[in-house]
Scaffold this motif. Structure first.
Motif, PDB file in Angstrom:
ATOM      1  N   SER A 166       6.527  10.147  -0.485  1.00 38.33           N
ATOM      2  CA  SER A 166       5.899   8.865  -0.784  1.00 38.33           C
ATOM      3  C   SER A 166       6.075   7.944   0.413  1.00 38.33           C
ATOM      4  O   SER A 166       7.146   7.888   1.015  1.00 38.33           O
ATOM      5  N   LEU A 167       5.009   7.219   0.753  1.00 38.77           N
ATOM      6  CA  LEU A 167       5.059   6.258   1.846  1.00 38.77           C
ATOM      7  C   LEU A 167       4.543   4.933   1.312  1.00 38.77           C
ATOM      8  O   LEU A 167       3.468   4.877   0.715  1.00 38.77           O
ATOM      9  N   SER A 168       5.303   3.865   1.520  1.00 37.67           N
ATOM     10  CA  SER A 168       4.894   2.523   1.090  1.00 37.67           C
ATOM     11  C   SER A 168       4.933   1.602   2.291  1.00 37.67           C
ATOM     12  O   SER A 168       5.874   1.628   3.084  1.00 37.67           O
ATOM     13  N   VAL A 169       3.900   0.757   2.421  1.00 41.38           N
ATOM     14  CA  VAL A 169       3.792  -0.171   3.548  1.00 41.38           C
ATOM     15  C   VAL A 169       3.510  -1.566   3.000  1.00 41.38           C
ATOM     16  O   VAL A 169       2.568  -1.758   2.222  1.00 41.38           O
ATOM     17  N   GLN A 194       0.867  -1.176   0.000  1.00 43.03           N
ATOM     18  CA  GLN A 194       0.000   0.000   0.000  1.00 43.03           C
ATOM     19  C   GLN A 194       0.903   1.224   0.000  1.00 43.03           C
ATOM     20  O   GLN A 194       1.894   1.275   0.718  1.00 43.03           O
ATOM     21  N   SER A 195       0.563   2.211  -0.831  1.00 46.06           N
ATOM     22  CA  SER A 195       1.406   3.403  -0.890  1.00 46.06           C
ATOM     23  C   SER A 195       0.545   4.651  -0.951  1.00 46.06           C
ATOM     24  O   SER A 195      -0.626   4.607  -1.334  1.00 46.06           O
ATOM     25  N   ASP A 196       1.158   5.743  -0.546  1.00 47.85           N
ATOM     26  CA  ASP A 196       0.491   7.037  -0.533  1.00 47.85           C
ATOM     27  C   ASP A 196       1.490   8.083  -0.996  1.00 47.85           C
ATOM     28  O   ASP A 196       2.679   8.019  -0.671  1.00 47.85           O
ATOM     29  N   LEU A 197       1.002   9.038  -1.771  1.00 50.96           N
ATOM     30  CA  LEU A 197       1.839  10.115  -2.283  1.00 50.96           C
ATOM     31  C   LEU A 197       1.255  11.438  -1.825  1.00 50.96           C
ATOM     32  O   LEU A 197       0.046  11.663  -1.961  1.00 50.96           O
ATOM     33  N   MET A 198       2.087  12.300  -1.263  1.00 50.36           N
ATOM     34  CA  MET A 198       1.637  13.600  -0.794  1.00 50.36           C
ATOM     35  C   MET A 198       2.426  14.686  -1.515  1.00 50.36           C
ATOM     36  O   MET A 198       3.628  14.573  -1.690  1.00 50.36           O
TER      37      MET A 198
END
Length: 139
Positions: free
Chosen positions: A129-132, A110-114
């Motif tokens: 960017s955050l990836s889990v 799962q990833s999120d981009l801010m």
């Protein structure tokens, strides 16, 4: 001051001035922010300055002189809607509960981009960017 090493120039409006007494900075009440900004007497400006205080509460503070330096506001903008207050009151329904289970690392990431951020990072980047990993929860 180590945190100012990479700054080439720094400009800002002076809001407060004070005297230094040993290791303490003493701020005079006559030099307060309210006194500096007294010329702006719009209710919507003061609504924002006072942490988006409800207009009826702002009206009480003005009429009863509860805040020193708060100007006598004449109009309170009936029917005006503060966009930031509306965003703060908005709610989202929660996502449906997921019953999927990963059986191995890197099966689901799962990833999120801010971004873009107004203030760049120390390295000059404006996105994050955050990836889990769903199985190990390793980021």
């Amino acid at each position: 001051m180590k945190f100012l090493i990479n700054i080439v120039s720094l400009t800002a409006d002076v809001v407060h001035t004070c005297k230094r007494v040993k290791d303490l900075f003493v701020l005079s009440s006559t030099m307060s922010y309210v006194d500096k900004m007294r010329t702006n007497d719009g209710a919507s400006i003061w609504h924002a300055r006072l942490r988006h205080l409800r207009i009826d509460k702002l009206k009480v503070k003005v009429l009863k002189f509860l805040v020193n330096g708060l100007p006598k506001l004449s109009t309170f903008g009936k029917g005006e809607v503060c966009e930031r207050c509306q965003y703060g009151k908005a709610h989202r329904l929660p996502f449906d509960k997921s019953f999927s289970k990963c059986k191995a690392p890197l099966e689901l990431i799962q990833s999120d981009l801010m971004g873009p951020c107004v203030t760049p990072s120390h390295s000059g980047f404006r996105y994050m960017s955050l990836s889990v990993d769903d199985f190990t929860t390793y980021t």
